[in-house]
Design a protein around this motif. Structure first.
Motif, PDB file in Angstrom:
ATOM      1  N   LEU A  71     120.034   9.844  68.472  1.00 47.14           N
ATOM      2  CA  LEU A  71     118.702   9.348  68.776  1.00 47.14           C
ATOM      3  C   LEU A  71     117.851   9.332  67.518  1.00 47.14           C
ATOM      4  CD1 LEU A  71     117.057   8.445  71.273  1.00 47.14           C
ATOM      5  CD2 LEU A  71     116.236  10.784  71.423  1.00 47.14           C
ATOM      6  N   ARG A  72     117.133   8.236  67.292  1.00 49.95           N
ATOM      7  CA  ARG A  72     116.284   8.097  66.118  1.00 49.95           C
ATOM      8  C   ARG A  72     114.849   7.833  66.568  1.00 49.95           C
ATOM      9  NH1 ARG A  72     116.044   3.662  61.623  1.00 49.95           N
ATOM     10  NH2 ARG A  72     114.798   4.815  60.135  1.00 49.95           N
ATOM     11  N   PHE A  73     113.892   8.422  65.874  1.00 53.86           N
ATOM     12  CA  PHE A  73     112.471   8.296  66.179  1.00 53.86           C
ATOM     13  C   PHE A  73     111.768   7.808  64.929  1.00 53.86           C
ATOM     14  CE2 PHE A  73     108.294  10.271  65.773  1.00 53.86           C
ATOM     15  CZ  PHE A  73     107.685   9.877  66.937  1.00 53.86           C
ATOM     16  N   TYR A  74     110.899   6.798  65.072  1.00 52.51           N
ATOM     17  CA  TYR A  74     110.130   6.350  63.911  1.00 52.51           C
ATOM     18  C   TYR A  74     108.798   5.745  64.339  1.00 52.51           C
ATOM     19  CZ  TYR A  74     112.070   1.728  65.024  1.00 52.51           C
ATOM     20  OH  TYR A  74     112.430   0.578  65.650  1.00 52.51           O
ATOM     21  N   TRP A  75     107.820   5.835  63.410  1.00 50.68           N
ATOM     22  CA  TRP A  75     106.512   5.223  63.602  1.00 50.68           C
ATOM     23  C   TRP A  75     106.588   3.765  63.173  1.00 50.68           C
ATOM     24  CZ3 TRP A  75     102.573   9.088  61.021  1.00 50.68           C
ATOM     25  CH2 TRP A  75     102.581  10.281  61.733  1.00 50.68           C
ATOM     26  N   PHE A  76     105.728   2.929  63.766  1.00 52.34           N
ATOM     27  CA  PHE A  76     105.617   1.542  63.322  1.00 52.34           C
ATOM     28  C   PHE A  76     104.210   1.028  63.612  1.00 52.34           C
ATOM     29  CE2 PHE A  76     106.720   1.074  67.742  1.00 52.34           C
ATOM     30  CZ  PHE A  76     106.012  -0.036  68.159  1.00 52.34           C
ATOM     31  N   GLY A  77     103.855  -0.056  62.944  1.00 57.24           N
ATOM     32  CA  GLY A  77     102.553  -0.683  63.165  1.00 57.24           C
ATOM     33  C   GLY A  77     101.403   0.083  62.527  1.00 57.24           C
ATOM     34  N   ASN A  78     100.195  -0.242  62.967  1.00 53.67           N
ATOM     35  CA  ASN A  78      98.985   0.381  62.425  1.00 53.67           C
ATOM     36  C   ASN A  78      98.703   1.710  63.103  1.00 53.67           C
ATOM     37  OD1 ASN A  78      98.473  -1.743  60.674  1.00 53.67           O
ATOM     38  ND2 ASN A  78      97.279  -2.847  62.191  1.00 53.67           N
ATOM     39  N   TRP A  79      98.391   2.703  62.295  1.00 52.09           N
ATOM     40  CA  TRP A  79      98.000   4.021  62.773  1.00 52.09           C
ATOM     41  C   TRP A  79      96.585   4.301  62.296  1.00 52.09           C
ATOM     42  CZ3 TRP A  79     100.639   8.307  65.086  1.00 52.09           C
ATOM     43  CH2 TRP A  79     101.885   7.978  65.603  1.00 52.09           C
ATOM     44  N   MET A  80      95.697   4.631  63.219  1.00 53.64           N
ATOM     45  CA  MET A  80      94.330   5.025  62.872  1.00 53.64           C
ATOM     46  C   MET A  80      94.342   6.504  62.516  1.00 53.64           C
ATOM     47  SD  MET A  80      92.095   2.593  63.000  1.00 53.64           S
ATOM     48  CE  MET A  80      90.634   3.581  63.019  1.00 53.64           C
ATOM     49  N   VAL A  81      93.720   6.836  61.381  1.00 53.91           N
ATOM     50  CA  VAL A  81      93.616   8.225  60.940  1.00 53.91           C
ATOM     51  C   VAL A  81      92.144   8.610  60.982  1.00 53.91           C
ATOM     52  CG1 VAL A  81      94.066   9.833  59.058  1.00 53.91           C
ATOM     53  CG2 VAL A  81      95.642   7.935  59.478  1.00 53.91           C
ATOM     54  N   TYR A  82      91.845   9.746  61.606  1.00 54.63           N
ATOM     55  CA  TYR A  82      90.472  10.185  61.817  1.00 54.63           C
ATOM     56  C   TYR A  82      90.183  11.451  61.019  1.00 54.63           C
ATOM     57  CZ  TYR A  82      90.761   7.046  65.822  1.00 54.63           C
ATOM     58  OH  TYR A  82      90.939   5.940  66.626  1.00 54.63           O
ATOM     59  N   ALA A  83      88.928  11.604  60.593  1.00 52.42           N
ATOM     60  CA  ALA A  83      88.476  12.816  59.906  1.00 52.42           C
ATOM     61  C   ALA A  83      88.369  13.947  60.929  1.00 52.42           C
ATOM     62  CB  ALA A  83      87.126  12.567  59.241  1.00 52.42           C
ATOM     63  N   ALA A  84      88.208  15.177  60.443  1.00 54.44           N
ATOM     64  CA  ALA A  84      88.132  16.342  61.323  1.00 54.44           C
ATOM     65  C   ALA A  84      86.947  16.271  62.287  1.00 54.44           C
ATOM     66  CB  ALA A  84      88.060  17.622  60.497  1.00 54.44           C
ATOM     67  N   ASP A  85      85.914  15.512  61.929  1.00 54.76           N
ATOM     68  CA  ASP A  85      84.759  15.378  62.819  1.00 54.76           C
ATOM     69  C   ASP A  85      84.936  14.262  63.847  1.00 54.76           C
ATOM     70  OD1 ASP A  85      84.495  13.155  61.222  1.00 54.76           O
ATOM     71  OD2 ASP A  85      82.475  13.626  60.517  1.00 54.76           O
ATOM     72  N   GLY A  86      86.086  13.577  63.810  1.00 57.39           N
ATOM     73  CA  GLY A  86      86.389  12.539  64.786  1.00 57.39           C
ATOM     74  C   GLY A  86      86.056  11.130  64.355  1.00 57.39           C
ATOM     75  N   LYS A  87      85.504  10.961  63.153  1.00 56.60           N
ATOM     76  CA  LYS A  87      85.149   9.622  62.678  1.00 56.60           C
ATOM     77  C   LYS A  87      86.377   8.932  62.090  1.00 56.60           C
ATOM     78  CE  LYS A  87      80.374  10.781  61.746  1.00 56.60           C
ATOM     79  NZ  LYS A  87      79.357  10.984  60.728  1.00 56.60           N
ATOM     80  N   PRO A  88      86.548   7.627  62.356  1.00 55.60           N
ATOM     81  CA  PRO A  88      87.680   6.892  61.795  1.00 55.60           C
ATOM     82  C   PRO A  88      87.615   6.873  60.267  1.00 55.60           C
ATOM     83  CG  PRO A  88      86.499   5.560  63.408  1.00 55.60           C
ATOM     84  CD  PRO A  88      85.714   6.793  63.201  1.00 55.60           C
ATOM     85  N   GLY A  89      88.756   7.127  59.624  1.00 56.91           N
ATOM     86  CA  GLY A  89      88.769   7.196  58.172  1.00 56.91           C
ATOM     87  C   GLY A  89      89.569   6.097  57.504  1.00 56.91           C
ATOM     88  N   LYS A  90      90.806   5.897  57.958  1.00 56.31           N
ATOM     89  CA  LYS A  90      91.646   4.887  57.326  1.00 56.31           C
ATOM     90  C   LYS A  90      92.675   4.373  58.323  1.00 56.31           C
ATOM     91  CE  LYS A  90      94.745   8.387  55.358  1.00 56.31           C
ATOM     92  NZ  LYS A  90      95.366   8.884  54.150  1.00 56.31           N
ATOM     93  N   VAL A  91      93.340   3.311  57.913  1.00 56.59           N
ATOM     94  CA  VAL A  91      94.420   2.712  58.698  1.00 56.59           C
ATOM     95  C   VAL A  91      95.680   2.776  57.851  1.00 56.59           C
ATOM     96  CG1 VAL A  91      95.275   0.623  59.813  1.00 56.59           C
ATOM     97  CG2 VAL A  91      92.843   1.156  59.888  1.00 56.59           C
ATOM     98  N   GLU A  92      96.750   3.327  58.431  1.00 61.29           N
ATOM     99  CA  GLU A  92      98.052   3.357  57.753  1.00 61.29           C
ATOM    100  C   GLU A  92      98.990   2.420  58.498  1.00 61.29           C
ATOM    101  OE1 GLU A  92      97.935   7.976  56.199  1.00 61.29           O
ATOM    102  OE2 GLU A  92      99.150   7.476  57.937  1.00 61.29           O
TER     103      GLU A  92
END
Length: 159
Positions: free
Chosen positions: A118-139
């Protein structure tokens, strides 16, 4: 005397079996298996043997994880939520959380059953949020590999 000993042993065996405590058996009981031996129904995992510190909870359907799965830290905080897609088997939406309870990142992943396992992987856009919950970047990921990361510019949305 031999017959009495055998009879006594059989009676003790029957009493032991009758007095043994069994967990709830039924539709809503936890950690069951189907006739093929596959996990089926509500499933709970614990850090400890007393079943007090919950590790994860979710559902299996004939050996496959389905629906929403929640994973917890040893301190009982929510660490991660996986939502398995009903119409697209193997696809999952994942949300990771900061220790404060705010969303840390959210995106999609995939489980693929390959010849070597079994293989697991991420794909597509991932939203990354700061510790306060505000959106920071897109990976952006492709087959588990980070292609690029870009800061999110919220001011462009309101111009």
């Amino acid at each position: 005397m031999g017959l009495k000993a055998i009879l006594l042993a059989v009676m003790l065996g029957i009493l032991t079996c009758c007095s043994a405590t069994h967990g709830k058996i039924g539709f809503w009981s936890r950690n069951r298996h189907d006739r093929a031996g596959e996990r089926h129904g509500p499933w709970y995992s614990y850090y400890d043997t007393n079943n007090q510190l919950l590790t994860s909870k979710g559902r299996f359907k004939h050996g496959r994880m389905v629906g929403r799965w929640r994973y917890f830290t040893p301190g009982a905080g929510l660490e991660q939520v996986e939502r398995f897609h009903k119409l697209r088997p193997g696809f999952v939406t994942i949300t990771y959380y900061h220790p404060s309870g705010q969303i840390a990142r959210r995106g999609r992943a995939r489980y693929v059953n390959e010849s070597d396992g079994l293989r697991f992987y991420w794909f597509g856009n991932w939203m990354v949020y700061a510790a306060d919950g505000k959106p920071g970047k897109v990976e952006t990921y492709e087959v588990g590999r980070l292609l690029y990361s870009r800061p999110l510019q919220l001011n462009l949305l309101f111009e």
